[in-house]
Design an enzyme around this catalytic site. Structure first.
Site: not given
Length: 781
Positions: A235-237
């Protein structure tokens, strides 16, 4: 043998740090290569030619991350048992079946001459370091081994091992097991899909309008094919803002990839320049270039995981009288069979047999009994040219060129976000997505019918993309990419909108955005699910005195998961108990695996169920509750039970239950369990954290290990396209992977405090402020 008798005191650690100042004469370079290291030990490498630049990158990476490179190479090739003994045999057996080394070699040989030269030069740099020194990291002393030479294709193999488990095959295997344990109807009710009203990536700000996923018909079809699997185990932004919304008038690109906290950290900060390009960013140790995060003088780029589906499981029917034969359509085809020997430290070698069909290697089942499970994975299905992207992207001069440079990118499928100094911004979902039947999306499919073959990949020009959105920003946080009007199937599962929603609201609330604003968004600890539960807990009557005290604290809380918050601790414990109360009876005999494991199978499914509970509560859907219970009564019980567990963990005084006291990192070096006397040398310190898995500041923990942070920001960055020297970054440990180095964990306190350090790009400043300077000089021999 493992060197069990080695004893190293603190003063001797310096002997394991390589020389980074004295000039070195080396074969294999045309001109001097200058290596400057800043105050954090980050190398800035300047060469005249492309070949010398990648030579320098290989040399410095080996200086800083040699053990890291070795470990990843042995892991990818299924050779860890050579280092660690019998405990690694099972993992090695799995990795051998994936055949990543053979795939990497095949990729290397079809690359263009220029791209092969990049990998060759990098390998020469690594090997030149090995030949120029006898100073190696402490891990080699502990294991009583010497480094082995680096092959040009080793970097391609590391790219594969870094991403194979980010795919979907574990989820498909898990769904098959759910059906065989719980039945089709129950399983279909446990696969909620992406929720209407949640944010899409494209177009920015748009909401998903449905439909709600209907799993029943697809699962009914698939269930007829997988009955035999009942006894088989298997996950990541980031965001970019254009100049209309920034103080400088030029774009800002920021984000933070979320991964497990490895020791050393997965990413290596470095800077490489030559006449053709000047790029700063992070690399995977052992891999040339900057595939995920970086910028040159004109463009910046960053990724998050797209969650796309590019791995399938095929059920293969084998001939019981000749297990090397498997059925395809109306014929028996001959499988490829490989005999492999796993060498095991201090134990007998282990022989394994690997069987490969037209769909891929057999990773489950038993061909001798007539069936097996084959994995088809876009990265290993056929030789590919992903490696060429690593070179071509570096010299892009604008967003359109950078977009087009991704044509050969295969895996992982990323949300690729970018900007250029002219003010352009853009998004591309990069990667090769196979076109096949929708049945492939859900479960293992029969390999013998010919009905579920990959037809081709989605054309590059048809991949989701957007340039210069009218609203001025693009935000990705592993949420759903695009509506179902898009003509090709991309994925079944995506992260809920919580992080994307919070980032969007922060950006919309700002005026002209600055680098500091972007940093503050990365540090945001407001939990949208927490605010949701607070709203509903307001009507849940406390059932005992401790619950009354806790309820009062929660009702005065703003949902900020700060380290010093007591309410954040109570909310987290409440959420764990509530989720377990609901999920355990739903999953029955599979509950322990889902709630006590990790990965993208059962544990990933449990995470999606946790998010789905919010929808059930908001609709007052009681279908998952015991008869006679309501959501309010269930929440009251969960709150009471959570307080009992917290008292056991933290004592009677509720006022001392600060979130950061429980919620900590626990970084562990791969060798620390083998050498307990060296834990303090090998393992970085633990730090307290705010946030959780739903906040922009990622600090997730598994339900199997409540509160211990296992998934977090392994890099934070802000690229300022108005002035590259105003860009900033930080990693959770340090630039070096050498436990003896002062740069092993020197960024940790800065990262823990949600601060960033300068990303120096100007060569005059770099040379003037350098902590050290080393020249690699061509040997005249």
């Amino acid at each position: 043998m493992i060197n069990e008798n080695v004893m190293i005191n603190q003063s001797e650690l310096a002997s394991f740090i390589p020389e980074t100042s004295a000039p070195v004469k080396l074969l294999g370079i045309e001109s001097n290569v200058e290596i400057y290291r800043d105050e954090y030990g980050i190398p800035h490498i300047k060469a005249q030619t492309i070949e010398d630049a990648f030579f320098g990158q290989g040399f410095t990476t080996a200086q800083d991350r040699l053990w890291h490179m070795t470990y990843d190479k042995f892991r990818a090739s299924g050779r860890l048992a050579e280092l660690l003994g019998s405990t690694a045999v099972e993992q090695d057996s799995e990795m051998r079946r994936f055949r990543l080394e053979a795939s990497a070699k095949a990729d290397y040989h079809i690359l263009s001459e220029e791209s092969r030269l990049m990998f060759d030069s990098y390998a020469k740099g690594v090997n030149s370091f090995l030949e120029s020194t006898q100073t190696f990291p402490i891990e080699y002393k502990l294991l009583n081994i010497q480094p082995e030479s680096w092959n040009p294709w080793d970097g391609l193999m590391i790219l594969k091992v870094r991403h194979i488990f980010m795919g979907t095959f574990e989820a498909k295997s898990w769904r098959a097991r759910l059906i065989n344990r719980l039945g089709v109807k129950t399983t279909s009710s446990l696969l909620p899909g992406y929720q209407p009203g949640h944010l899409l990536i494209l177009p920015p700000g748009a909401k998903y309008e449905g439909p709600v996923i209907d799993a029943l018909s697809e699962l009914e079809y698939g269930a007829l094919l997988i009955d035999w699997l009942k006894d088989t185990d298997m996950g990541s932004n980031n965001w970019v803002i254009d100049g209309t919304k920034t103080l400088s008038g030029k774009p800002l690109l920021a984000g933070d990839p979320h991964r497990a906290l490895e020791t050393p950290n997965v990413y290596y900060q470095n800077h490489v320049a030559c006449k053709e390009f000047d790029v700063i960013g992070v690399s995977f140790p052992g891999v040339p270039g900057f595939p995920h995060f970086g910028h040159n003088s004109k463009v910046a780029w960053a990724v998050t995981h797209a969650g796309a589906d590019y791995q399938d499981l095929y059920l293969e029917q084998f001939n019981k009288t000749d297990r090397n034969k498997y059925k395809f359509e109306n014929t028996w085809e001959t499988a490829e069979v490989y005999q492999e020997l796993i060498k095991v430290k201090d134990a007998s070698d282990v022989k394994i047999e690997i069987i490969v069909t037209r769909h891929g290697p057999i990773i489950g089942g038993n061909p001798s009994n007539g069936y097996g499970i084959a994995l088809k994975y876009n990265q290993t299905a056929e030789p590919n040219k992903s490696g060429e992207v690593l070179l071509t992207m570096l010299s892009s001069t604008n967003t359109k060129e950078l977009d087009q440079s991704m044509n050969h990118w295969v895996d992982p499928a990323n949300n690729f976000v970018f900007a250029d100094v002219e003010g352009n911004t853009g998004y591309l979902m990069r990667g090769k997505i196979p076109i096949r039947t929708i049945a492939n999306a859900w479960l293992p499919v029969p390999g013998w019918t010919g009905e579920h073959e990959w037809q081709k990949y989605v054309e590059f020009d048809e991949m989701p993309r957007l340039h210069n959105p009218k609203n001025g920003y693009i935000i990705t946080a592993n949420n759903k990419i695009i509506s179902d009007d898009y003509p090709h199937y991309l994925a079944l599962d995506n992260a809920p909108e919580f992080r994307a929603r919070r980032i969007t609201s922060r950006i919309n609330a700002l005026g002209k955005v600055t680098v500091e604003d972007m940093t503050q968004i990365q540090a945001d600890q407001i939990s949208i699910p927490a605010l949701f539960y607070l709203k509903h807990l307001a009507n849940a009557l406390p059932i005992d005195d401790p619950s009354k005290e806790a309820h009062a604290l929660l009702m005065s809380w703003d949902g900020n998961m700060k380290k010093d918050s007591v309410a954040a601790t109570i909310y987290s414990a409440f959420r764990i108990h509530l989720d377990r109360m609901i999920i355990r009876p739903l999953l029955g005999s599979l509950a322990n695996e889902a709630l006590g494991g990790t990965g993208r199978g059962g544990a990933g499914h449990a995470g999606r169920l946790r998010a789905h509970l919010l929808k059930l509560i908001s609709e007052d859907d009681l279908s998952v509750l015991p008869k006679g219970e309501t959501w309010l009564s269930t929440m009251s019980k969960a709150l009471s039970e959570s307080l009992i567990s917290l008292k056991k963990l933290m004592g009677e005084d509720m006022n001392t239950w600060h979130w950061g006291t429980l919620h900590k990192t626990a970084p562990q070096h791969p060798l620390s369990s083998f050498f307990p006397d060296y834990v303090l040398h090998l393992n970085p310190p633990s730090v307290s954290m705010g946030g959780d898995g739903d906040t922009p500041q990622a600090a997730a923990y598994p339900m199997s290990q409540p509160y211990s942070v296992t998934n977090l920001s392994v890099l934070r960055y802000v690229f300022d396209l108005s002035n590259w020297n105003e860009s900033k970054w930080v990693v959770p440990l340090g630039s070096s992977g050498n436990p003896a180095s002062p740069h092993y964990t020197d960024q940790l306190p800065i990262w823990a405090d949600n601060k960033l350090i300068p990303m120096i790009y100007d060569w005059n400043q770099i040379s003037k402020e350098a902590e050290s300077h080393q020249q690699l000089i061509p040997d005249a021999v």
